[in-house]
Motif scaffolding. Structure first.
Motif, short mmCIF file in Angstrom:
data_model
loop_
_atom_site.label_atom_id
_atom_site.label_comp_id
_atom_site.label_asym_id
_atom_site.label_seq_id
_atom_site.Cartn_x
_atom_site.Cartn_y
_atom_site.Cartn_z
N VAL A 179 19.25 -6.65 13.42
CA VAL A 179 19.38 -6.63 11.96
C VAL A 179 19.52 -5.18 11.52
O VAL A 179 18.72 -4.32 11.90
N PRO A 180 20.53 -4.87 10.69
CA PRO A 180 20.72 -3.49 10.24
C PRO A 180 19.48 -2.93 9.55
O PRO A 180 18.78 -3.63 8.81
N TRP A 181 19.24 -1.65 9.80
CA TRP A 181 18.04 -1.00 9.29
C TRP A 181 17.97 -1.04 7.77
O TRP A 181 16.90 -1.20 7.18
N ALA A 182 19.10 -0.88 7.07
CA ALA A 182 19.09 -0.90 5.61
C ALA A 182 18.56 -2.24 5.09
O ALA A 182 17.84 -2.28 4.08
N LEU A 183 18.89 -3.33 5.77
CA LEU A 183 18.39 -4.64 5.35
C LEU A 183 16.90 -4.77 5.62
O LEU A 183 16.17 -5.38 4.83
N LYS A 184 16.44 -4.18 6.71
CA LYS A 184 14.99 -4.18 6.98
C LYS A 184 14.26 -3.37 5.91
O LYS A 184 13.18 -3.75 5.46
N GLN A 185 14.86 -2.24 5.51
CA GLN A 185 14.26 -1.43 4.44
C GLN A 185 14.20 -2.22 3.14
O GLN A 185 13.22 -2.13 2.40
N ALA A 186 15.23 -2.99 2.85
CA ALA A 186 15.24 -3.82 1.65
C ALA A 186 14.11 -4.85 1.71
O ALA A 186 13.42 -5.09 0.71
N ALA B 88 6.95 -4.35 -3.48
CA ALA B 88 6.96 -4.65 -4.91
C ALA B 88 6.21 -5.93 -5.22
O ALA B 88 5.43 -5.99 -6.18
N MET B 89 6.44 -6.95 -4.43
CA MET B 89 5.76 -8.22 -4.68
C MET B 89 4.26 -8.12 -4.43
O MET B 89 3.47 -8.72 -5.15
N TYR B 90 3.86 -7.35 -3.45
CA TYR B 90 2.45 -7.18 -3.13
C TYR B 90 1.75 -6.37 -4.23
O TYR B 90 0.67 -6.73 -4.69
N ASP B 91 2.40 -5.28 -4.66
CA ASP B 91 1.78 -4.39 -5.65
C ASP B 91 1.83 -4.96 -7.06
O ASP B 91 0.86 -4.83 -7.81
N ALA C 40 13.86 -1.26 -11.48
CA ALA C 40 14.11 -0.15 -10.54
C ALA C 40 14.08 -0.66 -9.09
O ALA C 40 14.93 -0.28 -8.28
N GLU C 41 13.13 -1.52 -8.77
CA GLU C 41 13.05 -2.07 -7.41
C GLU C 41 14.28 -2.94 -7.12
O GLU C 41 14.85 -2.87 -6.03
N GLU C 42 14.65 -3.75 -8.09
CA GLU C 42 15.81 -4.62 -7.88
C GLU C 42 17.08 -3.79 -7.67
O GLU C 42 17.90 -4.10 -6.81
#
Length: 174
Positions: free
Chosen positions: A133-140, A147-150, A157-159
């Motif tokens: 899986v591409p790293w950018a997608l893992k970062q997303a 965001a959901m946890y916090d 901004a997160e979206e």
């Protein structure tokens, strides 16, 4: 296959060092992965995906991606007598997105006269391993989890950041 982000990676991102919220975090991992899949149209966890069509034409485009060149494909349809049939003479063209299926060389698709979504194409799609899986997608996924946890939701901004990370992988249809 396992999720692209495992529980330990998510807990490290969240700086959580206890097991009290493992079920919550596991759910956030799944929800974040599903958000990325829905936004990009990619399948991140390898699985069988069924797409339905009202008929078969010379070459049928598949939405599922990525698809390995040697992925298994099955096609089921109802014949004129209402009896379930399966096609085995299928050629998979998975070199670029979108993948396509067509009748095998020397074969022809049957003519199908029936209702909408009469043809079910099942194909194995998705990245073969979490590492693929591409790293950018893992970062997303990690950003979504954070965001959901916090906050319990995604702020604008997160979206925007999520969409920016995922944008190179979104399939543009014309």
């Amino acid at each position: 296959m396992a999720e692209p982000i495992d529980l330990d990676q998510a807990k490290a991102q969240l700086r959580v060092d206890h097991g009290d919220e493992d079920d919550l975090i596991t759910g956030l991992i799944q929800a974040a992965r599903e958000w990325v899949e829905n936004y990009t149209g990619l399948i991140l966890v390898q699985r069988n995906v069924t797409e339905t069509f009202d008929s078969l034409c010379k070459a049928q485009r598949l939405d599922a991606w990525p698809i390995e060149a040697d992925a298994s494909v099955s096609i089921a349809y109802l014949d004129g007598g209402g009896i379930q049939q399966e096609l085995t003479d299928v050629r998979l063209l998975a070199g670029k997105r979108p993948a396509r299926i067509s009748a095998a060389i020397g074969a022809a698709w049957p003519t199908i006269y029936s209702a909408d979504d009469a043809v079910a194409v099942t194909v194995q799609a998705g990245y073969p391993t979490a590492e693929a899986v591409p790293w950018a997608l893992k970062q997303a996924i990690l950003l979504h989890i954070q965001a959901m946890y916090d906050q319990g939701s995604l702020g604008s901004a997160e979206e925007a950041a999520l969409k920016s990370l995922c944008w190179p992988f979104v399939r543009i249809t014309v």
